[in-house]
Design a protein around this motif. Structure first.
Motif, PDB file in Angstrom:
ATOM      1  N   PHE A  79       0.924  -1.187  -0.130  1.00 52.77           N
ATOM      2  CA  PHE A  79       0.063   0.111   0.109  1.00 52.77           C
ATOM      3  C   PHE A  79       0.876   1.250   0.102  1.00 52.77           C
ATOM      4  N   LEU A  80       0.547   2.130  -0.875  1.00 55.12           N
ATOM      5  CA  LEU A  80       0.947   3.577  -0.763  1.00 55.12           C
ATOM      6  C   LEU A  80       0.925   4.469   0.308  1.00 55.12           C
ATOM      7  N   TRP A  81      -0.380   4.057   1.174  1.00 57.85           N
ATOM      8  CA  TRP A  81      -0.866   4.629   2.330  1.00 57.85           C
ATOM      9  C   TRP A  81      -0.205   3.946   3.405  1.00 57.85           C
ATOM     10  N   SER A  82       0.347   4.739   4.356  1.00 63.24           N
ATOM     11  CA  SER A  82       0.491   4.432   5.612  1.00 63.24           C
ATOM     12  C   SER A  82       0.272   5.274   6.975  1.00 63.24           C
ATOM     13  N   ASP A  83      -0.477   4.729   8.030  1.00 61.23           N
ATOM     14  CA  ASP A  83      -0.777   5.298   9.221  1.00 61.23           C
ATOM     15  C   ASP A  83       0.340   5.896  10.012  1.00 61.23           C
ATOM     16  N   GLY A  84       0.141   6.959  10.660  1.00 64.55           N
ATOM     17  CA  GLY A  84       1.172   7.532  11.584  1.00 64.55           C
ATOM     18  C   GLY A  84       1.866   6.531  12.633  1.00 64.55           C
ATOM     19  N   LEU A  85       2.974   6.680  12.833  1.00 61.06           N
ATOM     20  CA  LEU A  85       3.699   5.694  13.694  1.00 61.06           C
ATOM     21  C   LEU A  85       3.256   6.082  15.166  1.00 61.06           C
ATOM     22  N   ALA A  86       2.823   7.217  15.482  1.00 56.53           N
ATOM     23  CA  ALA A  86       2.432   7.475  16.869  1.00 56.53           C
ATOM     24  C   ALA A  86       1.379   8.366  16.907  1.00 56.53           C
ATOM     25  N   ALA A  87       0.734   8.219  18.211  1.00 56.31           N
ATOM     26  CA  ALA A  87      -0.452   8.954  18.422  1.00 56.31           C
ATOM     27  C   ALA A  87      -0.357  10.581  18.070  1.00 56.31           C
ATOM     28  N   GLY A  88      -1.133  11.011  17.190  1.00 56.04           N
ATOM     29  CA  GLY A  88      -1.126  12.437  16.901  1.00 56.04           C
ATOM     30  C   GLY A  88      -0.407  12.665  15.653  1.00 56.04           C
ATOM     31  N   GLU A  89       0.333  12.001  15.043  1.00 64.14           N
ATOM     32  CA  GLU A  89       1.072  11.835  13.687  1.00 64.14           C
ATOM     33  C   GLU A  89      -0.013  11.585  12.614  1.00 64.14           C
ATOM     34  N   PRO A  90       0.207  12.579  11.524  1.00 69.18           N
ATOM     35  CA  PRO A  90      -0.655  12.373  10.459  1.00 69.18           C
ATOM     36  C   PRO A  90      -0.366  11.076   9.657  1.00 69.18           C
ATOM     37  N   ALA A  91      -1.246  10.607   8.787  1.00 70.00           N
ATOM     38  CA  ALA A  91      -0.986   9.520   8.041  1.00 70.00           C
ATOM     39  C   ALA A  91       0.004   9.877   6.875  1.00 70.00           C
ATOM     40  N   ARG A  92       0.488   9.174   6.205  1.00 68.87           N
ATOM     41  CA  ARG A  92       1.623   9.325   5.076  1.00 68.87           C
ATOM     42  C   ARG A  92       1.367   8.617   3.861  1.00 68.87           C
ATOM     43  N   LEU A  93       1.509   9.342   2.811  1.00 68.55           N
ATOM     44  CA  LEU A  93       1.384   8.848   1.344  1.00 68.55           C
ATOM     45  C   LEU A  93       2.675   8.825   0.800  1.00 68.55           C
ATOM     46  N   LEU A  94       3.360   8.106   0.296  1.00 69.98           N
ATOM     47  CA  LEU A  94       4.785   8.148  -0.339  1.00 69.98           C
ATOM     48  C   LEU A  94       5.625   8.537   0.548  1.00 69.98           C
ATOM     49  N   GLY A  95       5.397   8.330   1.933  1.00 72.65           N
ATOM     50  CA  GLY A  95       6.426   9.205   2.753  1.00 72.65           C
ATOM     51  C   GLY A  95       6.082  10.605   3.137  1.00 72.65           C
ATOM     52  N   TYR A  96       5.140  10.898   2.712  1.00 70.40           N
ATOM     53  CA  TYR A  96       4.917  12.473   2.769  1.00 70.40           C
ATOM     54  C   TYR A  96       3.526  12.605   3.759  1.00 70.40           C
ATOM     55  N   PRO A  97       3.478  13.410   4.624  1.00 70.61           N
ATOM     56  CA  PRO A  97       2.091  13.886   5.463  1.00 70.61           C
ATOM     57  C   PRO A  97       0.717  13.938   4.853  1.00 70.61           C
ATOM     58  N   VAL A  98      -0.204  13.687   5.147  1.00 71.14           N
ATOM     59  CA  VAL A  98      -1.504  13.810   4.534  1.00 71.14           C
ATOM     60  C   VAL A  98      -2.295  14.641   5.451  1.00 71.14           C
TER      61      VAL A  98
END
Length: 391
Positions: free
Chosen positions: A300-319
């Motif tokens: 998947f290109l999308w990944s959820d934030g690694l910690a609470a409060g962090e934005p999800a990431r797409l291709l490594g960039y925040p969303v």
């Protein structure tokens, strides 16, 4: 001598008669007093019996009344003890006025059993304010100075004359501050009798409405008495991009993704100087579609934030999920990517003002709230768009 004593006896006989009369009256009064005590005792007994009957019959009503008045009594006691009128005021935007006459306009709030807070059914939305350049000013506008031209330079030799080179030019972008306002009103009776803090609730609702209004304007505002949204500027194909326009990359499919490659193209359409601070901006429905995209290896290109409060990431960039972005549709610019801290500037006065006016619309109290804010694109090279079109 005997004759004199006879006269004295005659003089004393009326006294003796009066004594006898007083004694008889005293006896009669004591008898009357005893009868009166008996009658009063019987009357008191009858009254006590009647009071017990009335108390038993009225106990449910008296209990409810006592419970109802308890908050008011406590508030008054606190006010009398300490001078703190918060409790009294507590027992105190939409175009419609609030009053106790109509339940939906405030009548529900008068019942002291009402919850002290209102559960809002309004949805909140993220704003590009979170990733933009925000400045506070005390003027009517804010000018952004842009240096977008190159300074001339060339190689020189030891003996050749140095030729004149071009001088960089500075451009100015003016961002006017526009005014958001709200003028709700509530009846004084409602403010006096409501079961919770109506003024605090109104202030929260106004602040929430202001936040959602400005968030929408930062994306789609037309610049007429409101900020200019970045999507309101002319959008051209990235191959034909010029200053003053925003460039777009096409997905290659009408109203749909053609694959994950166009997202990569979008990222690299942005200059390297902006890419390190890049952020994707899209709404929830678009984010739901993007989450399903995978690369050639099935990841998947999308990944959820690694910690609470962090934005999800797409291709490594925040969303940033901003609901004011358009949905995926034919020709829609539904995804933005850029360095918004360089590309979009928000100018605002640092305060939200609320004027409480109990005089102009008696018996209502007006709450006039204002906030001044402006926004516009400050660097047209820092934001790129993904257009859901063939080309």
């Amino acid at each position: 001598m005997a004759e004199a004593m006879s006269r004295v006896g005659e003089d004393l006989s009326p006294v003796e008669e009066m004594k006898a009369s007083v004694a008889g009256f005293a006896r009669d009064f004591k008898g009357f007093q005893g009868d009166l005590k008996v009658k009063l005792a019987k009357q008191e007994e009858r009254m006590m019996t009647l009071e017990r009957k009335m108390t038993a019959a009225a106990r449910p009503l008296l209990s409810a009344a006592a419970e109802e008045s308890a908050p008011h009594q406590k508030a008054m006691a606190a006010y009398l003890r300490t001078g703190d009128d918060d409790g009294l005021r507590g027992l105190e935007p939409e175009e419609k006025a609030l009053s106790t006459v109509v339940n939906s306009d405030g009548g529900y709030l008068v019942d002291p059993v009402t919850s002290e807070a209102i559960s809002s059914v309004l949805s909140s939305t993220a704003s590009i304010r979170a990733i933009s350049n925000v400045v506070q000013v005390e003027a009517t506008s804010y000018d952004v100075l842009i240096d977008r031209s190159e300074a001339g330079a060339g190689w020189a030799t030891e003996v050749a004359d140095t030729t004149e080179t071009t001088t960089p030019a500075i451009e100015r972008i003016a961002i006017p501050l526009n005014e958001l306002s709200a003028l709700p009103k509530a009846s004084q009776r409602l403010l006096d009798d409501s079961a919770f803090d109506v003024e605090g609730w109104l202030a929260g609702r106004i602040a929430d409405k202001f936040a959602r209004s400005e968030a929408a304007a930062f994306v789609n505002g037309d610049g007429v008495d409101k900020p200019t949204g970045f999507l309101n500027h002319t959008v051209v194909a990235e191959s034909a991009w010029t200053w003053g326009n925003l460039g777009y990359v096409a997905t290659g499919a009408d109203g749909a993704f053609n694959g994950p490659d166009e997202l990569i193209d979008l990222v690299y359409a942005l200059g390297a100087e902006y890419r390190a601070n890049g952020t994707f901006v899209m709404n929830s429905r678009t984010a739901g579609a993007v989450r399903k995209l995978k690369d050639a290896d099935g990841r998947f290109l999308w990944s959820d934030g690694l910690a609470a409060g962090e934005p999800a990431r797409l291709l490594g960039y925040p969303v940033l999920v901003a609901e004011d972005m358009p949905d995926i549709a034919s020709g829609a610019d539904a995804i933005a990517f850029g360095d918004f801290s360089a590309g979009y500037t928000i100018a605002e006065r640092p305060d939200l003002r609320v004027l409480r006016d109990p005089f102009s619309a008696k018996p209502h109290v007006l709450f006039y709230a204002t906030k001044r804010v402006g926004g516009d694109v400050s660097d047209f090279a820092a934001i790129k768009l993904l257009r859901f079109a063939v080309s």
